[in-house]
Scaffold this motif. Structure first.
Motif, short mmCIF file in Angstrom:
data_model
loop_
_atom_site.label_atom_id
_atom_site.label_comp_id
_atom_site.label_asym_id
_atom_site.label_seq_id
_atom_site.Cartn_x
_atom_site.Cartn_y
_atom_site.Cartn_z
N ASP A 135 -23.55 21.62 8.81
CA ASP A 135 -22.93 21.11 10.04
C ASP A 135 -22.86 19.59 10.06
N TYR A 139 -16.96 16.92 11.02
CA TYR A 139 -16.67 16.46 12.38
C TYR A 139 -15.17 16.53 12.62
N CYS A 150 -19.88 18.43 14.68
CA CYS A 150 -20.02 19.88 14.60
C CYS A 150 -21.31 20.29 15.32
N VAL A 153 -23.12 25.83 12.72
CA VAL A 153 -22.46 26.54 11.61
C VAL A 153 -23.04 27.94 11.51
N LEU A 169 -17.37 27.10 11.89
CA LEU A 169 -17.78 25.81 12.42
C LEU A 169 -17.50 25.79 13.93
N PHE A 171 -17.34 23.59 17.57
CA PHE A 171 -17.19 22.28 18.19
C PHE A 171 -17.05 22.46 19.70
N LEU A 182 -9.78 17.92 11.15
CA LEU A 182 -11.12 18.23 10.67
C LEU A 182 -11.44 17.34 9.48
#
Length: 207
Positions: A135, A139, A150, A153, A169, A171, A182
């Motif tokens: 993770d 970002y 992030c 995960v 992932l 967010f 990403l």
């Protein structure tokens, strides 16, 4: 006289029961029918698109990196079922600033990427990295230039059955209308920085 009073009481009770019945019936008739058709259509639209955004892939040396956005409605339906679409809609409204991206790693000859020859780590350390450290390597940058780290995960272990490694992932705090990019700083396979531009959004068919 008593008989007459009894009859009168019976008629009075019957009248009140009928009055209550017709009043309730009118209330039911006045109440509009609840229709989940619009929600069902919007979900159908997402399903028609395969529940996913366009696939964004990059190949560096012998590894393919692929990023795909998955609408959170997919996971809500998977978890809750489709019997109560109003509940799905309500849950979506509460979580619509969440984004879920599916990210896969695949070696061109379908070799296991967690072997030490690819990661310079033992197999067990590679699994741990995928599960607990990956993770930090991801970002998102929004179209407003906000940077979103992030938040988590989920590593889907395939136990060497599938020829790829896949993670989800997560967010948070992203407007559903925002287009995102990403960014992946690859520290596991040491392939540098990769960027995946998500130009398409689901704004036209959001719940």
């Amino acid at each position: 006289m008593k008989q007459a009073n009894k009859q009168l009481n019976k008629f009075t009770i019957l009248f009140l029961v009928l009055l209550c019945f017709f009043s309730c019936k009118k209330e039911v008739e006045k109440k509009p029918l609840v229709d989940d058709g619009s929600i069902r259509y919007q979900l159908f639209q997402l399903e028609k698109f395969g529940w996913k955004s366009k696939v964004h892939s990059q190949k560096v040396d012998d590894i393919n990196f692929t990023a795909t956005e998955v609408p959170i409605q997919y996971y809500l339906l998977k978890d809750q079922g489709n019997e109560d679409l109003f509940n799905i809609d309500s849950l979506y409204q509460e979580n619509k600033t969440e984004r879920v991206l599916e990210f896969t790693f695949e070696q061109e000859d379908e070799d296991d990427l967690l072997k030490d020859k690819f990661t310079s780590l033992s197999y067990e350390e590679g699994v741990k990295y995928m599960s607990f450290s990956l993770d930090k390597d991801f970002y998102v940058v929004t179209s407003k230039n906000d940077t979103i780290q992030c938040s988590g995960v989920s590593y889907e272990r395939n136990f060497k059955v599938a020829p790829f490694q896949k993670v989800l992932l997560f967010f948070s705090g992203i407007d559903p209308k925002e287009k995102i990019q990403l960014i992946y700083n690859d520290k596991l396979f040491k392939k540098g920085t990769l960027k995946f531009q998500f130009k398409d959004t689901y704004t036209e068919i959001l719940l």
